[in-house]
Design a protein around this motif. Structure first.
Motif, PDB file in Angstrom:
ATOM      1  N   ASP A 112      32.482  21.343  43.086  1.00 57.54           N
ATOM      2  CA  ASP A 112      31.277  21.882  42.461  1.00 57.54           C
ATOM      3  C   ASP A 112      31.202  23.394  42.665  1.00 57.54           C
ATOM      4  N   PHE A 113      31.513  23.841  43.855  1.00 57.71           N
ATOM      5  CA  PHE A 113      31.533  25.278  44.108  1.00 57.71           C
ATOM      6  C   PHE A 113      32.611  25.949  43.268  1.00 57.71           C
ATOM      7  N   GLY A 114      33.768  25.315  43.168  1.00 55.96           N
ATOM      8  CA  GLY A 114      34.850  25.879  42.373  1.00 55.96           C
ATOM      9  C   GLY A 114      34.483  26.023  40.908  1.00 55.96           C
ATOM     10  N   ARG A 115      33.794  25.012  40.359  1.00 57.95           N
ATOM     11  CA  ARG A 115      33.403  25.070  38.948  1.00 57.95           C
ATOM     12  C   ARG A 115      32.359  26.148  38.676  1.00 57.95           C
ATOM     13  N   SER A 116      31.650  26.569  39.709  1.00 57.16           N
ATOM     14  CA  SER A 116      30.619  27.592  39.519  1.00 57.16           C
ATOM     15  C   SER A 116      31.193  28.999  39.356  1.00 57.16           C
ATOM     16  N   THR A 117      32.498  29.162  39.611  1.00 51.14           N
ATOM     17  CA  THR A 117      33.121  30.489  39.583  1.00 51.14           C
ATOM     18  C   THR A 117      32.911  31.189  38.249  1.00 51.14           C
ATOM     19  N   LYS A 118      32.985  30.447  37.162  1.00 50.03           N
ATOM     20  CA  LYS A 118      32.869  31.040  35.826  1.00 50.03           C
ATOM     21  C   LYS A 118      31.528  31.725  35.598  1.00 50.03           C
ATOM     22  N   PHE A 119      30.520  31.371  36.404  1.00 49.54           N
ATOM     23  CA  PHE A 119      29.183  31.931  36.213  1.00 49.54           C
ATOM     24  C   PHE A 119      28.872  33.082  37.172  1.00 49.54           C
ATOM     25  N   ALA A 169      35.125  41.243  38.779  1.00 47.56           N
ATOM     26  CA  ALA A 169      36.302  41.627  39.563  1.00 47.56           C
ATOM     27  C   ALA A 169      36.675  40.523  40.542  1.00 47.56           C
ATOM     28  N   MET A 170      35.665  39.907  41.127  1.00 46.75           N
ATOM     29  CA  MET A 170      35.915  38.813  42.064  1.00 46.75           C
ATOM     30  C   MET A 170      36.563  37.626  41.353  1.00 46.75           C
ATOM     31  N   VAL A 171      36.070  37.274  40.172  1.00 43.65           N
ATOM     32  CA  VAL A 171      36.666  36.178  39.407  1.00 43.65           C
ATOM     33  C   VAL A 171      38.122  36.505  39.069  1.00 43.65           C
ATOM     34  N   MET A 172      38.373  37.755  38.701  1.00 43.53           N
ATOM     35  CA  MET A 172      39.725  38.164  38.316  1.00 43.53           C
ATOM     36  C   MET A 172      40.718  37.987  39.463  1.00 43.53           C
ATOM     37  N   VAL A 173      40.363  38.476  40.652  1.00 36.61           N
ATOM     38  CA  VAL A 173      41.308  38.361  41.768  1.00 36.61           C
ATOM     39  C   VAL A 173      41.428  36.916  42.248  1.00 36.61           C
ATOM     40  N   ILE A 174      40.360  36.146  42.123  1.00 34.13           N
ATOM     41  CA  ILE A 174      40.438  34.721  42.465  1.00 34.13           C
ATOM     42  C   ILE A 174      41.463  34.029  41.573  1.00 34.13           C
ATOM     43  N   MET A 188      40.081  26.228  41.102  1.00 30.98           N
ATOM     44  CA  MET A 188      39.334  25.928  39.871  1.00 30.98           C
ATOM     45  C   MET A 188      39.303  27.103  38.894  1.00 30.98           C
ATOM     46  N   ALA A 189      39.898  28.222  39.270  1.00 33.94           N
ATOM     47  CA  ALA A 189      39.853  29.421  38.415  1.00 33.94           C
ATOM     48  C   ALA A 189      40.942  29.336  37.349  1.00 33.94           C
ATOM     49  N   ASP A 190      40.683  28.581  36.291  1.00 34.56           N
ATOM     50  CA  ASP A 190      41.651  28.405  35.223  1.00 34.56           C
ATOM     51  C   ASP A 190      41.327  29.330  34.048  1.00 34.56           C
ATOM     52  N   ALA A 250      33.194  52.282  33.368  1.00 36.47           N
ATOM     53  CA  ALA A 250      32.989  51.685  34.689  1.00 36.47           C
ATOM     54  C   ALA A 250      33.658  50.314  34.775  1.00 36.47           C
ATOM     55  N   LEU A 251      33.606  49.545  33.686  1.00 37.31           N
ATOM     56  CA  LEU A 251      34.253  48.233  33.652  1.00 37.31           C
ATOM     57  C   LEU A 251      35.763  48.375  33.787  1.00 37.31           C
ATOM     58  N   ALA A 252      36.355  49.291  33.023  1.00 37.58           N
ATOM     59  CA  ALA A 252      37.802  49.475  33.062  1.00 37.58           C
ATOM     60  C   ALA A 252      38.270  49.980  34.428  1.00 37.58           C
ATOM     61  N   VAL A 253      37.588  50.991  34.940  1.00 39.17           N
ATOM     62  CA  VAL A 253      37.968  51.542  36.246  1.00 39.17           C
ATOM     63  C   VAL A 253      37.733  50.523  37.353  1.00 39.17           C
ATOM     64  N   GLY A 254      36.593  49.824  37.288  1.00 38.88           N
ATOM     65  CA  GLY A 254      36.272  48.841  38.317  1.00 38.88           C
ATOM     66  C   GLY A 254      37.290  47.718  38.385  1.00 38.88           C
ATOM     67  N   LEU A 255      37.664  47.167  37.222  1.00 40.55           N
ATOM     68  CA  LEU A 255      38.636  46.074  37.216  1.00 40.55           C
ATOM     69  C   LEU A 255      40.025  46.563  37.609  1.00 40.55           C
ATOM     70  N   GLY A 256      40.379  47.775  37.171  1.00 40.52           N
ATOM     71  CA  GLY A 256      41.666  48.347  37.575  1.00 40.52           C
ATOM     72  C   GLY A 256      41.733  48.545  39.078  1.00 40.52           C
ATOM     73  N   PHE A 257      40.652  49.059  39.650  1.00 39.89           N
ATOM     74  CA  PHE A 257      40.576  49.242  41.099  1.00 39.89           C
ATOM     75  C   PHE A 257      40.676  47.901  41.819  1.00 39.89           C
ATOM     76  N   ALA A 258      39.954  46.895  41.316  1.00 43.21           N
ATOM     77  CA  ALA A 258      39.969  45.578  41.943  1.00 43.21           C
ATOM     78  C   ALA A 258      41.368  44.977  41.926  1.00 43.21           C
ATOM     79  N   TRP A 259      42.083  45.176  40.829  1.00 44.08           N
ATOM     80  CA  TRP A 259      43.449  44.646  40.732  1.00 44.08           C
ATOM     81  C   TRP A 259      44.355  45.300  41.775  1.00 44.08           C
TER      82      TRP A 259
END
Length: 255
Positions: A26-33, A148-153, A171-173, A198-207
């Protein structure tokens, strides 16, 4: 709806209803949100900021409240992971020992230094963002951070054979990424080029951060997920700070 409520109650102190029979799946399925939880937080941050500025003006006291507000609303869950990550990664020990240190409930010197440094940086950056951009920054910050958290997960391996973070990783499919990504785009892109940057830089930084942590630990953990989210939020604020001060930067938001 149940998965969204699970995500909301896990990542924040907001209580909607009792969920006594939750499983790891259940916790895993919540990741998408997770990004949608960021939307809720962004709205709270904006509303509180509007009220405080209306009463006190753009004062140092207001900036201090804004730095502490995410801690109060989320219960410091992700900050705890950030501090544990600092304790482990900067311990100069073996990979196995670093992972053990991160599981220790006690906070070490590196964790304390990391927390104080982060709070000082966030306070300074928030203070110097132009007020006209502040509301936008506070709204998109938690959305991008949780994306960013969903992406690295989804893209980086889990470092331990078991643990709560593994439920999210397993569960991160593709569907999880699609829902999280669409949610993020819907709530970030309409704010204009500053938010998109900010989205592009933030996700790039997270990666890059995820890749660096993986090289140190052999994968990521629940603690490092919190570290990635926390530091990505700060990077988003830095982008808005730069936007505030570059020539013509105030017009970028509306183009």
């Amino acid at each position: 709806m149940n998965s969204f409520i699970t995500a909301l109650q896990f990542l924040t102190r907001i209580h909607v209803k009792n969920q006594p029979d939750l499983t790891m799946e259940d916790f895993g399925r919540s990741t998408k949100f997770f990004p949608l939880v960021g939307v809720v937080l962004g709205l709270i941050y904006m509303l509180v900021t509007w009220c405080l500025v209306a009463v006190f003006g753009w004062a140092n006291f207001v900036t201090t409240v804004l730095v502490l507000l995410p801690v109060l609303v989320t219960g410091g869950l992700l900050l705890d992971g950030y501090m544990d990550t600092a304790d482990g990664v900067f311990s100069a020990r073996s990979r196995e020992r670093k992972l053990e240190i991160m599981k220790d409930s006690r906070v070490g010197a590196f964790g304390v230094i990391a927390l104080v440094s982060l709070m000082m940086i966030n306070w300074t950056v928030l203070r110097d963002i132009k007020l006209v951009l502040l509301m936008t920054a506070l709204f998109v910050m938690p959305v991008i951070g949780r994306m960013a958290m969903v992406m690295v997960i989804a893209f980086f391996p889990y470092a331990r054979p078991e643990g709560m973070g593994k439920a999210f990783s397993d569960m991160a499919d593709k569907k999880t990424l699609a829902v999280a990504g669409i949610t993020t785009l819907l709530f970030v892109v309409p704010w204009g080029q500053a938010a998109i940057a900010a989205l592009a830089v933030g996700l790039g930084f997270a990666w890059l951060l995820g890749a660096w942590l993986t090289s140190k630990l052999g994968g990521l953990t629940g603690d490092t997920y919190g570290a990635v989210e926390t530091l990505t939020e700060t990077m988003v604020l830095v982008v808005f700070l730069v936007t505030s001060w570059i020539p013509g930067g105030l017009h970028i938001l509306w183009r």
